[in-house]
Design a protein around this motif. Structure first.
Motif, mmCIF file in Angstrom:
data_model
loop_
_atom_site.group_PDB
_atom_site.id
_atom_site.type_symbol
_atom_site.label_atom_id
_atom_site.label_comp_id
_atom_site.label_asym_id
_atom_site.label_seq_id
_atom_site.Cartn_x
_atom_site.Cartn_y
_atom_site.Cartn_z
ATOM 1 N N THR A 190 0.845 -1.191 0.000
ATOM 2 C CA THR A 190 0.000 0.000 0.000
ATOM 3 C C THR A 190 0.880 1.241 0.000
ATOM 4 N N ILE A 191 0.659 2.102 -0.972
ATOM 5 C CA ILE A 191 1.364 3.386 -1.009
ATOM 6 C C ILE A 191 0.441 4.445 -0.431
ATOM 7 N N SER A 192 1.014 5.332 0.356
ATOM 8 C CA SER A 192 0.220 6.405 0.950
ATOM 9 C C SER A 192 1.099 7.635 1.103
ATOM 10 N N ARG A 193 0.466 8.758 1.364
ATOM 11 C CA ARG A 193 1.265 9.976 1.523
ATOM 12 C C ARG A 193 0.724 10.809 2.672
ATOM 13 N N ASP A 194 1.608 11.552 3.280
ATOM 14 C CA ASP A 194 1.266 12.536 4.300
ATOM 15 C C ASP A 194 1.809 13.859 3.785
ATOM 16 N N ASN A 195 0.935 14.632 3.178
ATOM 17 C CA ASN A 195 1.382 15.874 2.549
ATOM 18 C C ASN A 195 1.900 16.884 3.566
ATOM 19 N N ALA A 196 1.379 16.837 4.754
ATOM 20 C CA ALA A 196 1.848 17.764 5.784
ATOM 21 C C ALA A 196 3.306 17.481 6.153
ATOM 22 N N LYS A 197 3.674 16.224 6.058
ATOM 23 C CA LYS A 197 5.051 15.840 6.386
ATOM 24 C C LYS A 197 5.914 15.665 5.136
#
Length: 120
Positions: A67-74
């Motif tokens: 699973t790929i995911s992102r945390d744009n804030a970080k």
């Protein structure tokens, strides 16, 4: 700049989570991806994600396990890898770019790679 981390040695069936921290010019890119290069093979895409919409695609070989995911804030992208197999052994690279492609020429920025070894 992209800084990948999280690789290591794991037994088959185990899990790992890779992280890719983005800085500098990579802030402005719209696509993030993970590629891998297994010994003796070409670099291949594993997964990609659009920063804004979160749309993802996966290589057939990892669907249902990664699973790929992102945390744009970080400014960080993750690759959660589960049910690992020996054939997942490779150096994993994160990449950033602005074209929705599955080939390496679509990406302008690359991390240094993090090694994943899955023992049987």
């Amino acid at each position: 700049q992209l800084q990948a981390s999280g690789g290591g040695l794991v037994q088959a069936g185990g899990s790992l989570r890779l992280s890719c921290a983005a800085s500098g010019r990579t802030f402005s890119t719209g696509i993030m991806a993970w590629f891998r290069r297994a010994p003796g093979k070409e670099r291949e895409i594993v997964a990609r994600i659009r920063r804004t919409s979160g749309i993802t695609t996966y290589a057939d070989s990892v669907k249902g396990r990664f699973t790929i995911s992102r945390d744009n804030a970080k400014n960080t992208v993750y690759l959660q890898m589960m049910s690992l197999k020996p054939e997942d052994t490779a150096v994993y690279y994160c990449a950033a770019g602005n074209t929705w492609k599955i080939t390496t020429d679509g990406y302008d920025y690359w991390g240094q790679g993090t090694e994943v070894t899955v023992s049987s």
